[in-house]
Design an enzyme around this catalytic site. Structure first.
Site, PDB file in Angstrom:
ATOM      1  N   HIS A  85      24.132  -3.242 -12.209  1.00  0.00           N
ATOM      2  CA  HIS A  85      24.814  -4.515 -12.421  1.00  0.00           C
ATOM      3  C   HIS A  85      25.251  -5.135 -11.108  1.00  0.00           C
ATOM      4  O   HIS A  85      26.148  -5.978 -11.078  1.00  0.00           O
ATOM      5  CB  HIS A  85      26.016  -4.330 -13.351  1.00  0.00           C
ATOM      6  CG  HIS A  85      25.630  -3.799 -14.684  1.00  0.00           C
ATOM      7  ND1 HIS A  85      25.889  -2.507 -15.066  1.00  0.00           N
ATOM      8  CD2 HIS A  85      24.966  -4.385 -15.706  1.00  0.00           C
ATOM      9  CE1 HIS A  85      25.397  -2.315 -16.281  1.00  0.00           C
ATOM     10  NE2 HIS A  85      24.838  -3.434 -16.691  1.00  0.00           N
ATOM     11  N   GLY A  86      24.620  -4.715 -10.024  1.00  0.00           N
ATOM     12  CA  GLY A  86      24.933  -5.287  -8.721  1.00  0.00           C
ATOM     13  C   GLY A  86      26.062  -4.589  -7.992  1.00  0.00           C
ATOM     14  O   GLY A  86      26.478  -5.037  -6.928  1.00  0.00           O
TER      15      GLY A  86
END
Length: 198
Positions: A85-86
């Site tokens: 998710h980064g």
């Protein structure tokens, strides 16, 4: 399954990185056979316990709601242990060759779980912004390490399967796979991401 982070700012326990893709395929095949939900839960837990993964990034991603990169990398840096998710990773290190990156991903995976003589399913996953040819270069380096460790690759998967938007990078996932899991892996699948046996 993520060997890079446990109890991060974003999670309680390990994050999911790549085993989720393999688990969904395998449990999906078992569900297609009409197995009861309780059996599917048991199978999913066994798969989760039998896989390990780690990712890296050459760039951050930009989550649309935030409108800016999740983290900043200087010229010549890469992030080891990123989340899907980064999320930033375990540490920031100097940019390295494909061989060195493969070692930095595989060493913690092999140290975290004894793969023994059990065959494995290997996934070399792109994070969204890495060309397929570079993913195959990385798989080549990962496969050398696996072979040197005396592990047999039963099946492999190379491509963008669980990405982090436009992030340049990759993750490596190894899953211990007995004959039953290999049979479920080979079962026909027809989804947007996986298609074979149909």
């Amino acid at each position: 399954d993520d060997v890079a982070v446990e109890d991060s700012l974003y999670t309680a326990g390990r994050r999911g990185v790549g085993v989720t893709v393999l688990l969904e395929k395998l449990v999906g095949a078992a569900a297609e056979e009409g197995r009861p939900l309780s059996d599917l839960v048991t199978l999913a837990q066994a798969i989760n316990d039998s896989g390990r993964a780690m990712g890296m990034a050459l760039t951050s991603c930009t989550v649309p709601a935030a409108g800016h990169p999740t983290f900043e990398l200087a010229e010549g840096e890469m992030e080891l242990g990123i989340g899907i998710h980064g999320e930033p990773g375990r540490r920031r290190v100097a940019l390295a060759s494909a061989r060195q990156i493969a070692e930095q991903l595989m060493d913690p995976i092999l140290a975290d779980l004894d793969f023994g003589s059990t065959p494995v399913i290997v996934m070399l996953n792109g994070m969204g912004g890495t060309p397929l040819i570079e993913l195959y270069v990385m798989y080549g380096e990962v496969s050398k390490i696996i072979q040197k460790a005396g592990i047999t690759v039963a099946r492999n998967l190379v491509g963008n399967y669980i990405t982090s938007l436009e992030m340049a990078g990759c993750s490596v996932t190894l899953l211990r796979a007995n004959q039953e899991l290999i049979r479920l892996w080979d079962a026909p699948v027809n989804t947007a991401g996986l298609r074979w046996g149909i």
